[in-house]
Design a protein around this motif. Structure first.
Motif, short mmCIF file in Angstrom:
data_model
loop_
_atom_site.label_atom_id
_atom_site.label_comp_id
_atom_site.label_asym_id
_atom_site.label_seq_id
_atom_site.Cartn_x
_atom_site.Cartn_y
_atom_site.Cartn_z
N GLU B 234 0.84 -1.20 0.00
CA GLU B 234 0.00 0.00 0.00
C GLU B 234 0.88 1.24 0.00
OE1 GLU B 234 -2.89 0.10 3.13
OE2 GLU B 234 -3.67 -1.88 2.59
N ARG B 235 1.94 1.19 0.77
CA ARG B 235 2.89 2.31 0.82
C ARG B 235 4.28 1.75 0.58
NH1 ARG B 235 5.48 6.19 5.42
NH2 ARG B 235 5.53 8.04 4.14
N PRO B 236 4.69 1.69 -0.70
CA PRO B 236 6.01 1.11 -0.97
C PRO B 236 7.13 1.83 -0.22
CG PRO B 236 4.78 1.41 -3.01
CD PRO B 236 4.01 2.12 -1.93
N VAL B 237 8.09 1.05 0.24
CA VAL B 237 9.29 1.59 0.88
C VAL B 237 10.43 1.45 -0.11
CG1 VAL B 237 10.88 1.37 2.81
CG2 VAL B 237 8.44 0.91 3.15
N TRP B 238 10.89 2.59 -0.64
CA TRP B 238 11.88 2.55 -1.71
C TRP B 238 13.31 2.61 -1.18
CZ3 TRP B 238 9.62 1.16 -6.01
CH2 TRP B 238 8.29 1.55 -6.25
N ILE B 239 14.18 1.82 -1.78
CA ILE B 239 15.62 1.95 -1.54
C ILE B 239 16.09 3.08 -2.45
CG2 ILE B 239 17.88 0.85 -1.75
CD1 ILE B 239 16.45 -1.86 -1.41
N THR B 240 16.42 4.24 -1.85
CA THR B 240 16.87 5.36 -2.69
C THR B 240 18.39 5.36 -2.86
OG1 THR B 240 16.93 6.84 -0.80
CG2 THR B 240 14.89 6.79 -2.08
N ALA B 336 7.53 6.54 10.00
CA ALA B 336 8.69 7.31 9.56
C ALA B 336 8.57 7.51 8.05
CB ALA B 336 9.98 6.56 9.89
N ASP B 337 9.24 8.55 7.55
CA ASP B 337 9.22 8.81 6.11
C ASP B 337 10.55 8.48 5.45
OD1 ASP B 337 6.58 9.71 5.94
OD2 ASP B 337 7.17 11.68 6.71
N ARG B 338 11.63 8.72 6.16
CA ARG B 338 12.96 8.46 5.60
C ARG B 338 13.83 7.86 6.70
NH1 ARG B 338 17.95 11.44 3.99
NH2 ARG B 338 18.53 10.71 1.89
N ALA B 339 14.54 6.82 6.39
CA ALA B 339 15.34 6.12 7.40
C ALA B 339 16.64 5.63 6.78
CB ALA B 339 14.56 4.93 7.97
N VAL B 340 17.62 5.39 7.66
CA VAL B 340 18.87 4.78 7.22
C VAL B 340 19.05 3.46 7.96
CG1 VAL B 340 20.27 6.11 8.87
CG2 VAL B 340 21.36 5.08 6.86
N ALA B 341 19.44 2.43 7.22
CA ALA B 341 19.77 1.14 7.83
C ALA B 341 21.23 0.84 7.52
CB ALA B 341 18.87 0.04 7.28
N HIS B 342 21.88 0.15 8.45
CA HIS B 342 23.32 -0.10 8.34
C HIS B 342 23.61 -1.55 8.73
CE1 HIS B 342 26.98 -0.63 10.83
NE2 HIS B 342 27.59 -0.07 9.81
N ALA B 343 24.58 -2.14 8.05
CA ALA B 343 25.04 -3.48 8.42
C ALA B 343 26.56 -3.48 8.46
CB ALA B 343 24.54 -4.50 7.40
N THR B 344 27.12 -4.33 9.33
CA THR B 344 28.57 -4.40 9.42
C THR B 344 29.05 -5.84 9.35
OG1 THR B 344 30.50 -3.49 10.60
CG2 THR B 344 28.83 -4.59 11.94
N VAL B 354 25.44 0.72 3.87
CA VAL B 354 24.45 1.75 4.24
C VAL B 354 23.33 1.73 3.22
CG1 VAL B 354 24.05 4.22 4.56
CG2 VAL B 354 26.18 3.19 5.39
N CYS B 355 22.09 1.69 3.71
CA CYS B 355 20.91 1.63 2.86
C CYS B 355 19.95 2.74 3.27
CB CYS B 355 20.26 0.25 3.02
SG CYS B 355 18.78 0.00 2.05
N VAL B 356 19.59 3.60 2.32
CA VAL B 356 18.67 4.70 2.61
C VAL B 356 17.29 4.34 2.08
CG1 VAL B 356 18.21 7.16 2.31
CG2 VAL B 356 20.57 6.35 2.46
N LEU B 357 16.28 4.48 2.93
CA LEU B 357 14.91 4.07 2.60
C LEU B 357 13.97 5.27 2.69
CD1 LEU B 357 14.88 0.85 4.81
CD2 LEU B 357 15.10 0.91 2.32
N GLU B 358 13.01 5.33 1.76
CA GLU B 358 12.01 6.40 1.80
C GLU B 358 10.63 5.85 1.49
OE1 GLU B 358 12.78 10.03 -0.38
OE2 GLU B 358 14.93 9.83 -0.01
N GLY B 359 9.63 6.39 2.19
CA GLY B 359 8.24 6.02 1.92
C GLY B 359 7.71 6.79 0.74
#
Lengths: 153, 360
Positions: B234-240, B336-344, B354-359
């Protein structure tokens, strides 16, 4: 079912690769066997210890081998109260990143300091090599580093 | 939606679905396939699709946990790959499997992909297993375990005046408290900083609470592009933007108090193009959150690890992928509208994604 009825099979998992250490790591390990340290000159002129064939920051080829140590400065340390089976010392010790005299990067090894309050960042340490007959060309040819002027056992 | 990151044009790809196993200290009952089965089932059924709706499968795991070669092949039984389909694997956290799938979707060779990861940390001694990832000449022969190496990094941070042991305890306390809102987390409790500071040192300056728990777990994500992305959400979360960078394996040649690979991955992923509402940071050791927050340029207004993060559950090979899933879920739910996810990956934050996500 009695224990004796259980079938047992020994399974050893291993990756039996053999590797050549090459001209730079090989020179370092050979120097350890001789009871001394060498580093290699990196692209910025700084000496990289332990040495690599390429500069770890720029990726450029490294240059000539130079002698460093055996004394150095503790850059950071961590105290191990309960050594693990594969640790270099069986009694409490410190891991330390040590910049050997003449080097621009730090080497990881154990410091046999006795107690944690004997050690601090910036402390001077020196290598305690194993006796010549026991050295084989490996990191464990250095038994541990010890505080300069006060060697713990 | 902004498809441009750091000057690159990217094909919009969404996190269409996320699922994770219950994170537990030790799962003696299920093998890897049995642990994955309900996770794969959930990640598909949540959006009403089946395995036949994805064109590509990519997984992240390591043979060193299970102690047998090619263990990822067996894990495919949890998906079922008949008729045959395109599949790949990385010997890394699932976040890097997601990156590989994202690249394939960028090339237009697939429109949807299943990404999953799994690992049972309880099977062996992590203090010895993780030593095998180190430089085989200069580090591994000395047997430095991951806690000892992380403790060297923590001491360097204290010496640099960037943190104190109380800061580490405060991060652990907040993470465990936040995990009370995450039913999948393993360590969930409201415990005061003063109580945590009474813990013994494991390797000084790290006390018990500054270490990650040992966790068995698994996770899965469905990536979608084109029509599928809008049809399945319904509300795609895009990898920007998404990027990963690595630093030298020469531990003593790094400044352990900083994370330049995280900073450059964040720049390449376009993180700085706008503010973020939350960050899901993969910081297995408490002090690493401080280093990563600085490298990502996050101020104190950004909510960090509302899921509890890796200090509340650290399933090896999945904890990074879970960060992406947790961040995506909060955007999908409108939190949330914009978020950052991180993996190590690697010792002392050697490699970072680093992965940036936006609704939408």
């Amino acid at each position: 079912m009695a224990d004796s009825d259980v079938l047992h099979a020994k399974h050893v998992l291993e990756y039996p690769y053999s590797r050549s250490v090459g001209p730079v790591i090989g020179a370092f390990l050979t120097a350890l066997r001789d009871g001394r340290f060498v580093g290699v000159v990196g692209s910025g002129g700084s000496v990289i210890v332990p040495p690599t064939e390429y500069d770890p920051i720029t990726g450029d080829d490294t240059g000539e081998l130079v002698e460093v140590g055996p004394g150095g400065v503790v850059e950071s340390w961590a105290w191990v109260s309960h050594p693990r089976r594969k640790h270099p010392l069986a009694h409490p010790f410190a891991w330390a990143l040590i910049t050997l005299d003449g080097a621009g990067t730090a080497l990881l090894h154990a410091v046999d300091a006795g107690a944690p309050d004997a050690l601090s960042t910036g402390a001077r340490v020196t290598a305690r090599f194993r006796p010549a007959g026991e050295r084989v060309g490996s990191m464990s040819d250095v038994e541990a580093f010890v505080l300069e002027g006060g060697a713990a056992r | 939606m902004s498809p441009a990151a750091a000057g690159r044009t990217v094909r919009p790809v969404s996190i269409a679905s996320f699922a994770q196993a219950q994170n537990v200290r030790r799962d003696d009952v299920h093998n890897e396939v049995e642990g994955l089965l309900p996770v794969i089932e959930e990640v598909f059924s949540t959006i009403g699709i089946t395995k036949d709706d994805v064109d590509f499968i990519c997984s992240g795991s390591t043979d060193y946990l299970i102690g047998g070669p090619f263990s990822f092949v067996m894990a495919l039984d949890a998906v079922g790959v008949w008729p045959p389909r395109a599949e790949s694997h990385v010997e890394m956290d699932g976040a890097w499997a997601l990156y590989e799938a994202w690249v394939l979707l960028q090339e237009g060779k697939a429109d949807a992909a299943l990404v999953y990861s799994f690992g049972r940390s309880s099977l062996g001694d992590l203090g010895e297993i993780l030593t095998l990832q180190l430089d085989p000449y200069y580090l591994a022969p000395l047997g430095p375990d991951i806690v000892s190496l992380s403790a060297l990094q923590a001491r360097a941070l204290i010496d640099a005046g960037k943190a104190s042991e109380a800061d580490f305890a405060a991060i652990a306390s907040r993470s465990r408290r936040d995990a009370l809102g995450n039913p999948k987390a393993q360590v969930r409790q409201d415990v005061a900083v003063e109580v945590l500071l009474a813990d013994d040192y494991v390797v000084s300056p790290l006390r018990r609470h500054a270490l990650p728990p040992i966790t068995d777990g698994a996770a899965a994500i469905v990536l979608a592009a084109g029509d599928k992305a809008t049809r399945w959400s319904e509300r795609p979360v895009w990898i920007t933007g998404i990027d990963h960078r690595s630093e030298t394996h020469s531990l003593g040649a790094r400044d352990l108090t900083t994370s330049p690979s995280t900073a450059s991955a964040a720049a390449m992923a376009g993180l700085g193009a706008g503010p973020v509402d939350l960050a899901e940071i993969h910081a297995p050791f408490a002090h690493q959150e401080i280093i990563l927050k600085e490298a990502l340029g996050l101020d104190d207004a950004v909510a960090v690890n509302p899921s509890g993060g890796a200090l509340a559950a650290n399933p090896l090979m999945s904890a990074g992928l879970i960060r992406i899933g947790e961040a995506a879920n909060r955007i999908a739910s409108g939190g949330a509208d914009r978020a950052v996810a991180h993996a190590t990956s690697g010792p002392c934050l050697q490699q970072n994604l680093v992965c940036v996500l936006e609704g939408a």
